[in-house]
Design an enzyme around this catalytic site. Sequence first.
Site, PDB file in Angstrom:
ATOM      1  N   HIS A  81       7.134   1.445  19.304  1.00 37.88           N
ATOM      2  CA  HIS A  81       5.767   2.069  18.563  1.00 37.88           C
ATOM      3  C   HIS A  81       6.188   3.240  18.145  1.00 37.88           C
ATOM      4  CE1 HIS A  81       1.398   1.039  16.937  1.00 37.88           C
ATOM      5  NE2 HIS A  81       2.174   2.138  16.375  1.00 37.88           N
ATOM      6  N   SER A  90       4.429  -2.247  11.234  1.00 37.12           N
ATOM      7  CA  SER A  90       3.024  -2.324  11.096  1.00 37.12           C
ATOM      8  C   SER A  90       2.321  -2.782  12.101  1.00 37.12           C
ATOM      9  CB  SER A  90       2.953  -3.325   9.849  1.00 37.12           C
ATOM     10  OG  SER A  90       1.194  -3.422   9.875  1.00 37.12           O
ATOM     11  N   ARG A  91       1.943  -3.836  12.600  1.00 39.62           N
ATOM     12  CA  ARG A  91       1.285  -4.337  13.655  1.00 39.62           C
ATOM     13  C   ARG A  91       1.778  -5.468  14.324  1.00 39.62           C
ATOM     14  NH1 ARG A  91      -0.332  -0.041  14.150  1.00 39.62           N
ATOM     15  NH2 ARG A  91      -2.413   0.832  14.521  1.00 39.62           N
ATOM     16  N   GLY A 148       0.781  -1.096  -0.074  1.00 36.27           N
ATOM     17  CA  GLY A 148       0.045  -0.051   0.120  1.00 36.27           C
ATOM     18  C   GLY A 148       0.764   1.077  -0.062  1.00 36.27           C
ATOM     19  N   ARG A 149       0.351   2.430   0.393  1.00 35.89           N
ATOM     20  CA  ARG A 149       1.100   3.765   0.520  1.00 35.89           C
ATOM     21  C   ARG A 149       2.281   3.501   1.121  1.00 35.89           C
ATOM     22  NH1 ARG A 149      -4.198   6.749   1.232  1.00 35.89           N
ATOM     23  NH2 ARG A 149      -4.297   5.309   2.923  1.00 35.89           N
ATOM     24  N   ILE A 150       2.197   2.793   2.454  1.00 31.95           N
ATOM     25  CA  ILE A 150       3.789   2.716   3.099  1.00 31.95           C
ATOM     26  C   ILE A 150       4.682   1.918   2.439  1.00 31.95           C
ATOM     27  CG2 ILE A 150       4.842   1.897   5.343  1.00 31.95           C
ATOM     28  CD1 ILE A 150       2.113   3.272   6.778  1.00 31.95           C
ATOM     29  N   GLU A 160       1.256  -4.973  23.078  1.00 31.05           N
ATOM     30  CA  GLU A 160       2.165  -3.616  23.515  1.00 31.05           C
ATOM     31  C   GLU A 160       1.081  -3.171  24.795  1.00 31.05           C
ATOM     32  OE1 GLU A 160       2.095  -0.945  20.577  1.00 31.05           O
ATOM     33  OE2 GLU A 160       2.987  -2.129  19.024  1.00 31.05           O
ATOM     34  N   ARG A 177      -2.475  -8.344  -1.603  1.00 37.02           N
ATOM     35  CA  ARG A 177      -3.607  -9.006  -2.039  1.00 37.02           C
ATOM     36  C   ARG A 177      -3.885  -8.839  -3.575  1.00 37.02           C
ATOM     37  NH1 ARG A 177      -8.475  -7.140   1.706  1.00 37.02           N
ATOM     38  NH2 ARG A 177      -7.429  -5.246   1.187  1.00 37.02           N
TER      39      ARG A 177
HETATM   40  C1  8YV Z   1       0.125   5.955  15.372  1.00 37.84           C
HETATM   41  C2  8YV Z   1       0.102   3.800  13.907  1.00 37.84           C
HETATM   42  O1  8YV Z   1       0.909   6.567  16.035  1.00 37.84           O
HETATM   43  O2  8YV Z   1      -1.570   5.197  12.700  1.00 37.84           O
HETATM   44  C3  8YV Z   1      -1.174   3.916  13.084  1.00 37.84           C
HETATM   45  O3  8YV Z   1      -1.792   3.181  12.538  1.00 37.84           O
HETATM   46  O4  8YV Z   1       0.264   2.727  14.153  1.00 37.84           O
HETATM   47  C4  8YV Z   1       0.797   4.677  14.684  1.00 37.84           C
HETATM   48  O5  8YV Z   1       1.679   5.118  13.755  1.00 37.84           O
HETATM   49  C5  8YV Z   1      -1.043   5.235  16.388  1.00 37.84           C
HETATM   50  O6  8YV Z   1      -1.850   4.399  15.756  1.00 37.84           O
HETATM   51  C6  8YV Z   1      -1.960   6.597  16.732  1.00 37.84           C
HETATM   52  O7  8YV Z   1      -2.981   6.144  17.394  1.00 37.84           O
END
Ligand code: 8YV
Length: 331
Positions: free
Chosen positions: A293, A245-246, A162-164, A275, A184
């Site tokens: 994060h 990402s997550r 995606g964008r990132i 987290e 995908r």
């Molecule tokens: C944010 C992030 O700082 O935007 C997101 O999805 O993971 C982070 O970079 C955080 O989510 C702010 O709520």
Amino acid sequence: MSESSKKKPIVVVTRKLPDAVETRMMELFDTRLNHDDTPMTQAELVEAVKIADVLVPTVTDKIDLGVLSQANPNLKLIASFGTGVDHIDLDTARQRGITVTNTPGVLTEDTADMTMALIMAVPRRLTEGERLMRSGDWEGWSPTGMLGHRIWGKRLGIVGMGRIGQAVARRAKAFGLSIHYHNRNRVNSDVEGELEATYWQSLDQMLARMDIISINCPHTPGTFHLLNARRLKLMQKHSYIVNTSRGEVVDENALTRMLMNGDLAGAGLDVFEKEPAVNPKLLKLDNVILLPHMGSATIEGRIDMGSKVIINIKTFVDGHTPPDRVLAAML
Ligand code: 8YV
């Protein structure tokens, strides 16, 4: 009723935001701030949705069924401060007629910078070197001291284009990495051409051939543990993994075991499954860089995120569709 005498919506902001953002929100809305920035408990979130017309949560707030089922009927908008929306039960929100917005686009470059920093830092042992300096144990240069691995010429596999992912690819290309990706959907041929990117429909096939893997897809029910123990085992022993990402996209315990056993060369992790908890075994590993994060943590980014939140709220309360509406079907 004239515009100025209209009752301002009650906007509850769950965490401390930059002053500039908070001040503007105070001007526009009946805004309730969290000055000391203590994360809200589930009980406090329930209290918040009992009074709010608009809730502004962040990634640290779990907006689940338990919270949403207690919301007052006036709660019509959740304007999340952040791009990821995996902390919000989107289905329940939709069923209850609550619109959800996020802040896409404004943290792309910052997150890509941090991803690139980790892609560089792990193979080149940046934080290990820094720790050595601070320990006072450095005995001077030696031909075989602090040897890492070359970045240039290696293969980078991006999971989520995606964008990132694309912003990471642009940077990585400039550092001499060859770009591969799994997504995908295949990205359009102009983008693929510009990035000289190779598409892998099969994630398994890509994982088995890369030197570095970067996770850049959102966490959705479909990507939970996308990199599970089986898939991590497909990666080559000399390869590295970076996740901005997550945490939930990677099985953190399986990853930790592999790093401990030398089945992977190293990892750069900005996000974690639970987290702020981190698998304590990761803390002991030298070949791992751990960050709190902070992928999008720039003041410019946070102010831009705040502006997006404000625009989303303002458009919504003025009766229009907010620009960053999230639809569960988009994920
Ligand atoms: C944010 C992030 O700082 O935007 C997101 O999805 O993971 C982070 O970079 C955080 O989510 C702010 O709520």
